[in-house]
Scaffold this active site. Structure first.
Site, PDB file in Angstrom:
ATOM      1  N   ASN A  82      28.026 -56.586 -10.381  1.00 50.19           N
ATOM      2  CA  ASN A  82      26.688 -56.298 -10.430  1.00 50.19           C
ATOM      3  C   ASN A  82      26.647 -55.180 -11.601  1.00 50.19           C
ATOM      4  OD1 ASN A  82      26.529 -57.200  -8.078  1.00 50.19           O
ATOM      5  ND2 ASN A  82      26.562 -55.176  -6.637  1.00 50.19           N
TER       6      ASN A  82
ATOM      7  N   HIS B 158      30.436 -57.686 -15.305  1.00 50.56           N
ATOM      8  CA  HIS B 158      29.241 -58.169 -16.120  1.00 50.56           C
ATOM      9  C   HIS B 158      28.539 -57.270 -16.759  1.00 50.56           C
ATOM     10  CE1 HIS B 158      29.075 -61.627 -13.145  1.00 50.56           C
ATOM     11  NE2 HIS B 158      30.090 -61.939 -14.098  1.00 50.56           N
TER      12      HIS B 158
ATOM     13  N   CYS C 230      24.140 -53.063 -29.935  1.00 49.70           N
ATOM     14  CA  CYS C 230      23.535 -53.495 -31.241  1.00 49.70           C
ATOM     15  C   CYS C 230      23.895 -54.741 -31.581  1.00 49.70           C
ATOM     16  CB  CYS C 230      23.793 -52.225 -32.234  1.00 49.70           C
ATOM     17  SG  CYS C 230      23.018 -52.741 -34.055  1.00 49.70           S
TER      18      CYS C 230
ATOM     19  N   CYS D 297      22.995 -47.955 -36.797  1.00 46.03           N
ATOM     20  CA  CYS D 297      22.909 -48.723 -38.094  1.00 46.03           C
ATOM     21  C   CYS D 297      21.557 -48.774 -38.705  1.00 46.03           C
ATOM     22  CB  CYS D 297      23.495 -49.780 -38.020  1.00 46.03           C
ATOM     23  SG  CYS D 297      22.777 -51.167 -37.072  1.00 46.03           S
TER      24      CYS D 297
ATOM     25  N   THR E 104      28.630 -61.498  -2.125  1.00 45.27           N
ATOM     26  CA  THR E 104      28.611 -62.548  -3.193  1.00 45.27           C
ATOM     27  C   THR E 104      28.589 -63.827  -2.737  1.00 45.27           C
ATOM     28  OG1 THR E 104      29.439 -63.113  -5.275  1.00 45.27           O
ATOM     29  CG2 THR E 104      31.262 -62.383  -3.837  1.00 45.27           C
ATOM     30  N   SER E 105      27.727 -64.716  -3.443  1.00 39.72           N
ATOM     31  CA  SER E 105      27.535 -65.923  -2.911  1.00 39.72           C
ATOM     32  C   SER E 105      28.761 -66.914  -3.578  1.00 39.72           C
ATOM     33  CB  SER E 105      26.223 -66.812  -3.550  1.00 39.72           C
ATOM     34  OG  SER E 105      26.191 -66.634  -5.050  1.00 39.72           O
TER      35      SER E 105
ATOM     36  N   ALA F 234      26.672 -55.269   4.683  1.00 39.38           N
ATOM     37  CA  ALA F 234      27.738 -54.659   4.171  1.00 39.38           C
ATOM     38  C   ALA F 234      27.928 -53.119   4.593  1.00 39.38           C
ATOM     39  CB  ALA F 234      27.636 -54.778   2.582  1.00 39.38           C
TER      40      ALA F 234
HETATM   41  P1  OAD Z   1      24.009 -63.897  -5.284  1.00 41.49           P
HETATM   42  O1  OAD Z   1      22.749 -63.682  -5.279  1.00 41.49           O
HETATM   43  O2  OAD Z   1      24.466 -65.204  -5.928  1.00 41.49           O
HETATM   44  O3  OAD Z   1      24.560 -63.733  -3.730  1.00 41.49           O
HETATM   45  C1  OAD Z   1      24.204 -62.507  -3.032  1.00 41.49           C
HETATM   46  C2  OAD Z   1      25.074 -62.718  -1.802  1.00 41.49           C
HETATM   47  O4  OAD Z   1      24.950 -61.601  -1.119  1.00 41.49           O
HETATM   48  C3  OAD Z   1      24.506 -64.004  -0.679  1.00 41.49           C
HETATM   49  O5  OAD Z   1      25.558 -64.724  -0.459  1.00 41.49           O
HETATM   50  C4  OAD Z   1      24.038 -63.156   0.507  1.00 41.49           C
HETATM   51  O6  OAD Z   1      24.227 -64.035   1.676  1.00 41.49           O
HETATM   52  C5  OAD Z   1      24.755 -61.963   0.339  1.00 41.49           C
HETATM   53  N1  OAD Z   1      24.143 -60.735   1.108  1.00 41.49           N
HETATM   54  C6  OAD Z   1      22.710 -60.483   0.977  1.00 41.49           C
HETATM   55  N2  OAD Z   1      22.707 -59.299   1.532  1.00 41.49           N
HETATM   56  C7  OAD Z   1      23.704 -58.733   2.189  1.00 41.49           C
HETATM   57  C8  OAD Z   1      24.309 -57.549   2.808  1.00 41.49           C
HETATM   58  N3  OAD Z   1      23.378 -56.644   3.338  1.00 41.49           N
HETATM   59  N4  OAD Z   1      25.517 -57.473   3.110  1.00 41.49           N
HETATM   60  C9  OAD Z   1      26.274 -58.576   2.750  1.00 41.49           C
HETATM   61  N5  OAD Z   1      26.064 -59.752   2.056  1.00 41.49           N
HETATM   62  C10 OAD Z   1      24.859 -59.829   1.861  1.00 41.49           C
HETATM   63  O7  OAD Z   1      24.687 -62.692  -5.956  1.00 41.49           O
HETATM   64  P2  OAD Z   1      26.094 -62.896  -6.829  1.00 41.49           P
HETATM   65  O8  OAD Z   1      26.987 -63.503  -5.912  1.00 41.49           O
HETATM   66  O9  OAD Z   1      26.442 -61.327  -7.169  1.00 41.49           O
HETATM   67  O10 OAD Z   1      25.464 -62.886 -13.133  1.00 41.49           O
HETATM   68  O11 OAD Z   1      25.866 -63.541  -8.185  1.00 41.49           O
HETATM   69  C11 OAD Z   1      26.779 -63.844  -9.117  1.00 41.49           C
HETATM   70  C12 OAD Z   1      25.993 -63.454 -10.440  1.00 41.49           C
HETATM   71  O12 OAD Z   1      25.351 -64.507 -10.766  1.00 41.49           O
HETATM   72  C13 OAD Z   1      25.659 -62.050 -10.887  1.00 41.49           C
HETATM   73  O13 OAD Z   1      26.281 -61.210 -11.367  1.00 41.49           O
HETATM   74  C14 OAD Z   1      24.776 -62.770 -11.968  1.00 41.49           C
HETATM   75  C15 OAD Z   1      24.132 -63.788 -11.348  1.00 41.49           C
HETATM   76  O14 OAD Z   1      23.451 -64.580 -12.100  1.00 41.49           O
HETATM   77  C16 OAD Z   1      25.095 -62.810 -14.398  1.00 41.49           C
HETATM   78  O15 OAD Z   1      23.927 -62.395 -14.625  1.00 41.49           O
HETATM   79  C17 OAD Z   1      26.098 -63.175 -15.436  1.00 41.49           C
END
Ligand code: OAD
Length: 258
Positions: A118, A135, A143, A165, A204-205, A247
């Site tokens: 995050n 990230h 810059c 700069c 995280t997904s 969570a």
């Molecule tokens: P995602 O949006 O892909 O996944 C969020 C996950 O959190 C899902 O699996 C939901 O089921 C779960 N979720 C939602 N609410 C929840 C809760 N209250 N308690 C527990 N779980 C819950 O987000 P990320 O996996 O973080 O990268 O995505 C990874 C990366 O993709 C991010 O850091 C970002 C994005 O594009 C960049 O920008 C480089």
């Protein structure tokens, strides 16, 4: 039962690792990337307003289309619009019980290494020290010329020049798709992964690497995998401990048992 097992595993682990994703901030009111209320949809509705041509473009866009060096090169104003919108949104919210619980768990388990995908800075705001922001952080700019990095909490006009700069424009100090993660952070995490005997993965997904590979690596080395996620369709990394719960509800319970 699984809450107790999770607490027990964490208490016994010698080299535990914590990894969070957008789901841990969902209860603070920050939309996740890939959930039903995914970020790009919200942005489309709120930020594009009446500008039909741009709204039409946004309709076919995902986070992956905006968070790239190519998108920024093509249309820095659009990308900054998206980041300014997200900065505003995050500034109006605050850490939730999940962020405070992991701070408290880290106090109880001084050897816990904490990493997050995050960029909202909520872990640090909740008082978790030393969290590795893989990230980057949305409240910093970098810059494009001299690479000066500094905290910048306000909205950014894409025309603004770097104060160090005075020559080049600014970008958010975040990692975009196709870019390398900060070397020092990756190094620290991989060092831990080599010995890690328990990982707890929250919200995280598992769609973005390298973070998506951490639990797989721990499992491969026969460490425990604990996972907290609300998604019924989510395929857990391992069957060790899968906690289908918010969570903000599960982590305080685990904390209380450590
Ligand atoms: P995602 O949006 O892909 O996944 C969020 C996950 O959190 C899902 O699996 C939901 O089921 C779960 N979720 C939602 N609410 C929840 C809760 N209250 N308690 C527990 N779980 C819950 O987000 P990320 O996996 O973080 O990268 O995505 C990874 C990366 O993709 C991010 O850091 C970002 C994005 O594009 C960049 O920008 C480089």
């Amino acid at each position: 039962m699984s809450i107790e097992k999770a607490a027990q595993i964490l208490k016994r682990a010698r080299y535990p690792l914590f990894l969070s994703g957008a789901g841990i901030s969902a209860e603070s009111g920050i939309p996740t990337f890939r959930g039903k209320e995914g970020l790009w949809r919200e942005h489309r509705a709120e930020a594009t307003g009446g500008r039909e041509s741009r709204a039409a473009t946004m309709a076919s866009m995902r986070a992956e289309d905006l968070a790239t060096p190519e998108a920024f090169q093509r249309d820095p104003a659009l990308v900054w619009q998206w980041y300014n919108w997200r900065k505003r949104l995050i500034s109006e919210k605050k850490p939730n019980p999940a962020h405070f619980a992991i701070r408290d768990i880290a106090h109880k388990l001084p050897n816990l290494l904490c990493a997050t995908q995050n960029v909202d800075g909520f872990h640090a705001l909740a008082g978790l020290e030393g969290v590795l922001e893989m990230h980057g952080n949305i409240f910093r700019t970098r810059c494009l010329g001299c690479s000066d990095v500094r905290e910048n909490r306000g909205e950014i006009d894409p025309e603004t020049l770097c104060v160090a700069c005075n020559q080049a424009a600014l970008r958010p100090d975040v990692v975009w798709f196709g870019e390398a993660l900060p070397q020092n952070i990756l190094h620290t995490i991989y060092e831990r992964l080599h010995v890690c005997d328990a990982i707890i993965v929250v919200g995280t997904s598992g769609s973005v690497y390298p973070a998506a590979g951490f639990a797989v690596e721990v499992r491969r080395r026969e460490g425990y995998v604990i996972e907290i996620n609300i998604d019924e369709t989510h395929r857990p990394y391992a069957n060790d401990v899968y906690i289908r719960a918010k969570a903000g509800e599960a982590l305080p319970q685990i904390c209380a048992l450590i």
